[in-house]
Design an enzyme around this catalytic site. Structure first.
Site, PDB file in Angstrom:
ATOM      1  CE1 TYR A 125      -4.120  -1.736  -0.079  1.00 14.60           C
ATOM      2  CE2 TYR A 125      -2.984  -3.237   1.398  1.00 14.60           C
ATOM      3  CZ  TYR A 125      -4.042  -2.947   0.556  1.00 14.60           C
ATOM      4  OH  TYR A 125      -5.012  -3.896   0.337  1.00 14.60           O
ATOM      5  CG  PHE A 403     -11.405  -1.355   9.418  1.00 11.74           C
ATOM      6  CD1 PHE A 403     -11.107  -1.087   8.093  1.00 11.74           C
ATOM      7  CD2 PHE A 403     -10.742  -0.645  10.399  1.00 11.74           C
ATOM      8  CE1 PHE A 403     -10.161  -0.119   7.751  1.00 11.74           C
ATOM      9  CE2 PHE A 403      -9.801   0.321  10.082  1.00 11.74           C
ATOM     10  CZ  PHE A 403      -9.503   0.585   8.754  1.00 11.74           C
TER      11      PHE A 403
END
Length: 403
Positions: A125, A403
């Site tokens: 990322y 999450f």
């Protein structure tokens, strides 16, 4: 089928498409056991992006609308990125790059100032502008040696509540979270936790803390390895969610957990690197700190708005040049000072890409360390000292939410 094949990138709207996207995510992650779920119940309409090979969904990237607490206590609009995956048959074809680039543009159009994620792989990322902005650690407490110091606050009252009817109660407490790095937990996040709880046969215990009649914290814990529970030499409970809005709540929950009968160990899945628990016990070695690991991967979607949202330490301003390859509106030079942030034409004193700025933004990484690693263009060496003073925070950033 060639590596240059174009895939359609668009929002998944029909229920069958959303569920197909979620199944792609589960297949891509390989080891996730949770399969039986209607993904439309845990996602938000219009936010699940898919990559389609003809009519087949072969990749996806989802997000929740949320908020992030930044230094000073302000909450900025935030996108919680999740469910990113590509089928093993379609890897190395630029699908993730296309999905993430489209997703960032979508966030910008929605007015979301920042985005964050939890990375399954640490090398993916950064190239999309995400930097590690907070870290966390697991902690084990040996109850045979753990005795709270007499100076530790007494705390308030603690009550056990039925885990089957706690979502509204716990969500109401958590909604008041105000520590740097905390993120909003949307309805879909809570619904997924309910489904995970209901599908797990292991017992789960929930305790809520109150100070002066006001609920201000809670802890969720469960026993580990109950097969030989009564003959085990290390009976352990694992705390999976620990929320304390006040020092009183933190102390009261500590007292409850460290005084549980029959136990040998209380294990915390995730605590801040500067959590005060080791300072609260007489025998510091009773608290075993796990290795630090990356937690929040942060992306500044609107650099100017993000810089203006947080508060700053004292000192003279510093002039930062920022480069963003994916969101050109972020490119520019900013004078950051204790009272204001403005775009400027002045010569930069420090130059960074948006990934490096994200790593420093919440105060969890020092500028001088980033510079030592070669990640900062230093045009004025004194600017590093000033930047560290401006970006400094009283407590290290920490989210505490997966999450």
């Amino acid at each position: 089928m060639t590596g240059n094949q174009k895939f359609e990138i668009r929002a998944l709207t029909a229920a069958e498409e959303v569920n197909a996207g979620f199944q792609v995510f589960l297949r891509a992650m390989v080891g996730l056991p949770f399969r039986e779920v209607d993904a439309t119940e845990i996602t938000e309409p219009g936010r699940y992006l898919g990559a389609l090979d003809g009519t087949e969904v072969v990749g996806g990237a989802d997000s929740y609308g949320s908020w992030l607490v930044v230094p000073g206590g302000a909450r900025v609009p935030h996108a919680a990125v999740t469910h990113v995956g590509v089928l093993p048959t379609h890897r190395r074809r630029g699908i993730v790059s296309a999905l993430v680039a489209r997703q960032l543009r979508d966030f910008a159009q929605r007015g979301e100032v920042v985005a964050s994620l939890r990375a399954s792989e640490a090398v993916i990322y950064e190239r999309f502008g995400y930097g590690v902005a907070s870290s966390a650690q697991a902690v084990r407490v040996n109850l045979r040696r753990a005795l709270l110091r007499p100076e530790v606050p007494a705390g308030g009252t603690v009550r056990l509540v039925d885990s089957a009817v706690t979502t509204a109660l716990l969500a109401g407490i958590y909604e008041q979270a105000q520590w740097t790095g905390a993120i909003g937990r949307p309805a879909g996040w809570w619904r997924l936790r309910e489904k995970l709880r209901d599908s797990d046969p292991a017992a789960q215990y929930v305790v809520v803390h109150s100070s002066g009649g006001v609920d201000d914290g809670y802890a969720i814990y469960r026993p580990a390895d109950t097969t030989g529970w009564f003959t085990s030499r290390e009976k352990t409970v694992t705390v999976t969610d620990f929320v304390a809005l006040t020092d009183s709540a933190r102390a009261g929950l500590w007292r409850h957990l460290l005084s549980l009968d029959l136990l040998d160990v209380v294990s915390f899945d995730s605590l801040a690197l500067d959590d005060p628990l080791p300072l609260a016990v007489v025998d510091r070695r009773a608290v075993e700190l796990g290795s630090a690991h990356d937690e929040t991967w942060l992306r500044l979607v609107d650099v100017e708005a993000a810089l203006r949202a947080r508060t700053w330490g004292d000192g003279d301003p510093v002039v930062l040049r920022v480069h963003d390859a994916l969101l050109p509106a972020n490119n520019g030079t900013f004078e950051v000072g204790p009272k204001s942030v403005v775009r400027t034409e002045a010569a930069p004193e420090l130059s960074v890409d948006v990934t490096t700025l994200a790593a420093a933004y919440l105060g969890g990484t020092r500028w001088r360390h980033l510079a030592a690693a070669g990640r900062v263009g230093v045009h004025d060496p004194d600017a590093l000292r000033r930047a560290d003073g401006l970006f400094a925070v009283a407590s290290l950033p920490f989210s505490g939410t997966l999450f």
